[in-house]
Design a protein around this motif. Structure first.
Motif, PDB file in Angstrom:
ATOM      1  N   PRO A  83      -3.427  16.119   1.466  1.00 28.00           N
ATOM      2  CA  PRO A  83      -3.457  16.001   0.018  1.00 28.00           C
ATOM      3  C   PRO A  83      -3.402  17.702  -0.305  1.00 28.00           C
ATOM      4  O   PRO A  83      -3.956  18.230   0.257  1.00 28.00           O
ATOM      5  CB  PRO A  83      -4.748  15.399  -0.400  1.00 28.00           C
TER       6      PRO A  83
ATOM      7  N   GLN B 287      -3.410   3.961  -8.957  1.00 24.88           N
ATOM      8  CA  GLN B 287      -3.984   5.386  -9.109  1.00 24.88           C
ATOM      9  C   GLN B 287      -3.718   6.058  -7.977  1.00 24.88           C
ATOM     10  O   GLN B 287      -3.652   7.375  -8.491  1.00 24.88           O
ATOM     11  CB  GLN B 287      -5.371   4.814  -9.238  1.00 24.88           C
ATOM     12  N   ASP B 288      -3.502   5.585  -6.928  1.00 23.56           N
ATOM     13  CA  ASP B 288      -3.391   6.674  -5.775  1.00 23.56           C
ATOM     14  C   ASP B 288      -2.067   7.199  -5.642  1.00 23.56           C
ATOM     15  O   ASP B 288      -1.590   8.135  -4.664  1.00 23.56           O
ATOM     16  CB  ASP B 288      -4.186   6.216  -4.253  1.00 23.56           C
ATOM     17  N   THR B 289      -1.060   6.987  -6.455  1.00 27.52           N
ATOM     18  CA  THR B 289       0.288   7.233  -6.575  1.00 27.52           C
ATOM     19  C   THR B 289       0.062   9.067  -6.644  1.00 27.52           C
ATOM     20  O   THR B 289      -0.221   9.345  -7.984  1.00 27.52           O
ATOM     21  CB  THR B 289       1.172   6.592  -7.648  1.00 27.52           C
ATOM     22  N   PRO B 290       0.605   9.705  -5.682  1.00 22.80           N
ATOM     23  CA  PRO B 290       0.418  11.143  -5.837  1.00 22.80           C
ATOM     24  C   PRO B 290       1.652  11.514  -7.141  1.00 22.80           C
ATOM     25  O   PRO B 290       2.427  10.827  -7.394  1.00 22.80           O
ATOM     26  CB  PRO B 290       1.041  11.607  -4.390  1.00 22.80           C
TER      27      PRO B 290
ATOM     28  N   LYS C 220       0.912  -1.186   0.112  1.00 23.63           N
ATOM     29  CA  LYS C 220      -0.128   0.060  -0.013  1.00 23.63           C
ATOM     30  C   LYS C 220       0.939   1.268   0.017  1.00 23.63           C
ATOM     31  O   LYS C 220       2.087   1.206   0.432  1.00 23.63           O
ATOM     32  CB  LYS C 220      -0.813   0.010   1.225  1.00 23.63           C
ATOM     33  N   LEU C 221       0.347   2.369  -0.627  1.00 25.79           N
ATOM     34  CA  LEU C 221       0.991   3.702  -0.522  1.00 25.79           C
ATOM     35  C   LEU C 221       1.579   3.971   0.548  1.00 25.79           C
ATOM     36  O   LEU C 221       2.858   4.344   0.619  1.00 25.79           O
ATOM     37  CB  LEU C 221       0.132   4.526  -1.115  1.00 25.79           C
TER      38      LEU C 221
END
Lengths: 927, 204
Positions: free
Chosen positions: A356, A316-319, A183-184
């Motif tokens: 974020p 997808q959630d990779t900044p 996970k990220l």
């Protein structure tokens, strides 16, 4: 892969393969390309078989040929277990690597567990190697960092030296990743520690050189320990002494997958190689597999040197900033690569600790400013080019596309980039001599995969405007933003203009001032005077309130997107917010009006209130700005959609067109109005022109197809339906209409059915009701009544569009009637009749209900009622009044006549219809 | 590179012949798994269910070690070929045993007459065979399994000729002599066998 082949072909293929093998066995070294040329029909199969042959050969080889590595692997196996090395008792073997075997041992003096590593055989032989190794080990011993596995000491025994290291319980990162990508949050936490460890080592000039998941351990309490620092160099020796290419068995630096390109080429390595490896590890943590993978080592090396990693597999959630970080780490040229791994650590740390990114208001204002400032230069350039250094404007119009500006910085800059693109496009559109392609079109060309010439040809433009946006100091919010637009002449791929702008965080007013100053300066440079209308256009800003403007832009996005009710509702919400924030925002009012009209027109809300709201909004827009072209456009819509007042509508559109000659939307709607007037040919011309200006708008292709269809030019219609489908393969309408086309053109259901099937596969089931409807009809035509009924039962909605309203009951009735089940048919006709009657009570002026009711009556055998309703419908909406909808009334009347048995009258109606452009055709009537 | 390997093997064999324990160990570890695979490939599926391959490996290695004194390393790959031939013989023996279903007393007696030291280290070596398989074989484990399955299905005459050329490394002439065919006929047979093998391998 070619399709399956017959037995006969199989036989020939095998014979061919046998020949190939035989030639090989004879030592002839047959050329596969020649072979494939001989049997082109078997190309895929032959290649596969030869590949498998090679695989099998390799397998046999691995059995038969022993290599050095095997001896290494087995050499010092369980020798040591049970022995004592110095004061360390060897308990068990815990691992084996390229560096020798690792054992778990017990430190009898300090009563703790340690790891003991035996030296690889090579070292024992060379004194220089041993000396070097000792030097490295000492350096390593000097490192003290919580994330670096410590060296305790070196024990010298007779036969060999042994390294005593900190024992790290827990899994390696490799083992962890084998269970699945991380996970990220976890990946970043681990990456941070790795980065810190490597940074600490680099401070002391110790380079790892073999960083990989297998060398990274994670203790049960989550602490990361990087192992085997610097040993790679000590063990492997300098490149000149022993080439460290992978093809040599035995002394290999482990898997090459984490090698930097310079390492892969055998060049000396430095800190930047570690940065590369770090990038590989981070990539693997996030995606689950390394960035460069293949079956053989040589293939892997080739990929490292030549190919880019697949960035799409990152979650997808990779900044955004992490993506940028990865790119910088995996930069093939070490000079351009991220230099200091400490920076990576900082970047990751910031990502972990900060929430974020929400874009502060100031930045948003800046976006608009940037856009505006730049335009001046562009206009200058364009006019310069247009005017050709003479006073005469050239008559040729210049076509330009604005591609999305590329964001080379962190996430917030994404917004800049997008904002600039929008701004420029909307400001350029009104200029004379310039034809600008709409933003939606351009969005598909992100990230320059095609070169300028290709884009130019595809879109039919002369110039391409793109550029980049980046903050000077990426991590410093206060540093200026650098905007570098590039204007390229497409056909020659030539850079025409490439200025650099630095935009500072200034006060709004000062920026406006700067803008007009620049305008003057640029005008001077290009030797022209900005024409008054252009200058005024520049000065006018749609709104002072940037938030409102943002809502307006978002509203546009939804408004232009589709004709689904939900999209319009969202657009409404956006525009309403915009006008709430800035009641003087004329443009937003105009758009609001248009959206209301769309709701009305597409039957979503056919109420008086809705129409009134539209009127109100457009009047407000005019109050605020009597000359606003968009307001005229909106008013035109109001007349057209709201009242079918064609003349007034066209009048308004003409006014809008004067100030925005190349606005594709105006042309489009002029075309639609003309269609309703029955002027199909002229309509076609206008819609086509609109399509030229917006070549990627599938709705326009569809409308052209529709117009051709009405003109009964079926081949051309088909071409444009196909175009619409290729532009938007997930839009269900073109499929349905194309199917209808086949029915019209040929009267046969086969091809139509094929198209509908294709449509079903490519579209979402929540949206493709029309396709299902057509399939029901086709099934009914073909006599597959049960299928038709089954399909119909899957639907819950009635058919409700601007042309006709057909309750499900009516459709069931018809199918049962075809089946001959009169009882059921009657039941359903009665049901339909009741539904329609109540609809008429609610809205007696909707002609569609009357037509449908007529059909229901016809089905029930109430001849007079049927005819009465049919005629009434026609009266309400005659063809001369509204060519398209009116025609439906006539058709439905014809149906009614058929059903009640008044065949002559039916034929009359049809004869009336057929010579005109319309929905009917001769083949179709046979169905 | 091959030279190095060959040198090593020679070296180890020499050491082992002199009674060197660890050399013996190493030989077993390096070649044991290969012998295992060779045996697997030679046996059909049917046979594999009846005979325990590991037993056979032990059998083969024991015979080999016993006979080590008679082995001379001449050309590259001799050692494996030699082992392979021993494997073939042992396999045939076991088959006969299977059919005859009698126990070979003599064999057991021979076992007992082994020198203890060799036996000890030998057993240890054999234990280690599976756990420290050379990585070259480990990494291809799955594919080798697939190959074994494919070879299983092969016609016996195809299988035989493939083993002879691919594992034992016999020349077509040598194979021809054994089978009573011309070398050209052998070559054609091999190409047919390989082609068949590929087809089966693809569909395993």
């Amino acid at each position: 892969m070619a399709g399956p082949i017959s037995d006969n072909q199989e036989h020939s293929l095998r014979k061919a393969v046998r020949q190939f093998i035989d030639a090989q066995l004879q030592g002839q070294e047959p050329d596969i390309e020649e072979f494939v040329r001989q049997y082109p029909e078997f190309e895929d199969q032959i290649r596969q078989k030869v590949r498998n042959l090679q695989k099998i050969d390799t397998l046999f080889d691995s059995l038969v040929q022993v290599d050095e590595g095997d001896f290494e692997d087995t050499a010092t196996g369980c020798d040591l277990v049970g022995r004592k090395i110095g004061h360390f008792e060897i308990r068990e073997m815990i691992g084996r690597g390229g560096m020798g075997v690792v054992y778990l041992a017990h430190d009898t003096k300090l009563d703790r567990s340690v790891a003991v590593k035996s030296m690889p055989a090579e070292l024992k032989s060379s004194a220089t190697a041993q000396a070097r190794f000792q030097r490295e080990a000492k350096l390593l011993a000097s490192l003290s960092h919580p994330n670096i596995a410590v060296i305790h000491e070196i024990v010298e025994e007779e036969e060999s030296d042994y390294l005593v290291l900190e024992y790290i319980p827990g899994q390696t990162l490799a083992e962890q990743i084998a269970k699945g990508p991380l996970k990220l949050q976890e990946a970043l936490t681990i990456a941070l520690q790795i980065a810190e460890a490597v940074a600490a080592a680099h401070e002391h000039d110790v380079i790892h050189r073999d960083l990989k998941p297998g060398n990274i351990k994670i203790t049960p309490d989550g602490r990361v320990k990087v192992l085997d620092f610097g040993l790679a160099k000590a063990v492997g020796g300098e490149p000149s002494e022993k080439p460290t290419t992978v093809t040599q068995p035995g002394r290999v630096m482990g898997t090459p997958a984490y090698m930097s390109p310079e390492q892969a080429c055998g060049k000396p390595t430095d800190k930047r190689s570690d940065v590369w490896s770090f990038g590989c590890v981070l990539y693997e943590m996030l995606s689950g597999h390394p960035p460069f993978e293949s079956e053989t080592a040589t293939e892997i090396l080739a990929r490292i040197i030549e190919r880019e990693p697949d960035w799409n597999v990152l979650p997808q959630d990779t900044p955004n900033n992490i993506r940028v970080l990865l790119r910088r780490c995996l930069e093939k040229d070490p000079h351009r690569r991220l230099r200091d791994i400490g920076d990576a650590g900082i970047e990751i740390n910031e990502t972990l600790s900060s929430p974020p990114v929400t874009i502060p208001l100031r930045l948003r204002r800046m976006t608009l400013m940037i856009g505006a400032t730049f335009i001046i230069v562009l206009i200058g350039a364009v006019l310069w080019l247009t005017f050709d250094n003479k006073a005469q404007p050239s008559s040729k119009e210049i076509r330009l596309v604005v591609l999305p500006f590329e964001n080379l910085g962190s996430a917030e800059n994404e917004y800049f980039a997008a904002g600039i693109t929008d701004q420029i496009t909307s400001h350029l559109a009104p200029l004379r001599g310039l034809s600008v392609l709409s933003p939606r079109t351009a969005a598909q060309y992100e990230k320059g995969k095609k070169n300028a010439r290709q884009i130019g040809e595809e879109l039919g433009v002369d110039y391409i405007l793109g550029g980049t946006v980046q903050r000077e100091q990426p991590s410093d919010q206060t540093s200026p933003v650098r905007v570098m637009p590039r204007l390229v002449r497409a056909s020659e791929d030539r850079l025409v203009l490439a200025p650099i702008y630095h935009i500072y965080n200034e006060d709004l007013n000062e920026l406006y001032q700067m803008q007009s100053d620049m305008a003057e300066q640029v005008a001077q440079v290009f030797g022209i005077a900005l024409l008054e209308p252009e200058r005024r256009a520049l000065q006018s800003r749609p709104t002072e309130n940037m938030e409102a403007y943002e809502y307006y832009l978002r509203g546009n996005e939804y408004f232009l997107r589709s004709i689904l009710e939900n999209d319009f509702r969202i657009a409404l919400g956006m525009y309403e917010k915009a006008v709430k924030l800035d009641p003087a925002f004329a443009l937003a009012h105009a758009q609001l009006s248009r959206t209301h009209m769309m709701m009305y027109w597409h039957i979503f809300d056919r109420s008086e209130e809705r129409r009134a709201m539209a009127k109100q909004a457009v009047e407000r827009a005019f109050q605020l700005n009597p000359n606003l072209p968009e307001a005229h456009l909106a008013l035109g819509h109001y007349y057209y959609h709201g009242h079918l007042d064609y003349d007034r509508a066209l009048e308004q559109f003409a006014i809008a067109r004067k100030s925005q000659p190349n606005n594709s939307e105006v042309l489009e709607f002029v075309g639609y109005v003309q269609r309703r007037q029955g002027k199909f040919e002229e309509a076609l011309g206008n819609i086509k022109r609109a399509f030229e200006l917006d070549p990627l708008a599938s709705r326009l292709a569809y409308q052209i197809a529709l117009t051709f269809k009405l003109l009964r030019k079926y081949p051309e219609a088909k071409r444009y339906y196909d175009r619409a489908i290729s532009l938007s393969p997930d839009w269900h309408i073109p499929y349905a209409r194309k199917a209808n086309l086949y029915l019209l053109a040929e009267g046969k259901t086969e091809k139509a059915r094929a198209v509908l099937q294709e449509g079903l596969e490519n579209t979402k089931s929540t949206e493709n009701f029309e396709i299902v409807d057509w399939l029901v009809d086709i099934d009914a035509f073909d006599g597959n009544y049960q299928e038709a009924l089954d399909r119909l039962s899957l639907k819950s909605k009635d058919i409700d569009n601007q042309y006709y309203f057909i309750p499900n009951a009516l459709r069931y009735a018809r199918i049962y009637r075809y089946m001959g089940n009169n009882q059921k048919a009657k039941e359903y006709y009665e049901q339909a009749r009741d539904i329609l009657k109540s609809k008429i009570d609610e809205d007696p002026n909707d002609a569609r209900f009357h037509s449908a009711l007529g059909i229901a009556y016809a089905g029930l055998g109430c001849k007079e009622d049927a005819i009465r309703e049919g005629l009434l419908a026609e009266e309400m909406l005659p063809v001369r009044k509204e060519a398209m909808r009116g025609l439906w009334r006539v058709e439905e009347l014809a149906r009614i006549y058929v059903v009640v048995g008044e065949y002559d009258k039916a034929i009359d109606q049809l004869e009336d219809l057929l010579p005109r452009p319309g929905w009917m055709s001769i083949p179709y009537t046979s169905t | 590179m091959r030279l190095t390997v060959d040198d090593r093997t020679r070296h180890l064999v020499a050491l082992a012949q002199d009674g060197g324990e660890s050399a013996l160990n190493q030989l077993c570890k390096v070649y044991g798994p290969r012998v295992l695979w060779i045996i697997r490939l030679r046996m059909g599926a049917e046979l594999r269910s009846k005979l325990e391959s590991m037993d056979l490996v032990q059998d083969v290695l024991m015979s080999a070690l016993k006979d080590l004194g008679n082995f001379t390393y001449e050309t590259e790959g001799d050692f494996l070929r030699w082992l392979s031939r021993i494997a073939e013989n042992r396999l045939r023996n076991q088959l006969q045993r299977l059919h005859a279903n009698k126990r070979d007393i003599r064999k057991e007696v021979q076992l007992n007459s082994y020198r203890p030291t060799v036996e000890d280290s030998f057993v240890a070596a054999l234990d280690a065979v599976d756990t420290t398989t050379p990585s070259a074989i480990m990494s291809k484990r799955e594919e080798l399994d697939k190959l074994a399955k494919a070879i299983d299905v092969l016609k016996p005459e195809y299988r035989q000729v493939i083993v002879m050329t691919k594992i034992e490394g016999l020349s077509y002439k040598e194979i021809g002599e054994r089978l009573g065919k011309s070398s050209e006929a052998v070559r054609k047979l091999v190409s047919r066998a390989l082609e068949e093998l590929i087809s089966i391998f693809e569909n395993v």
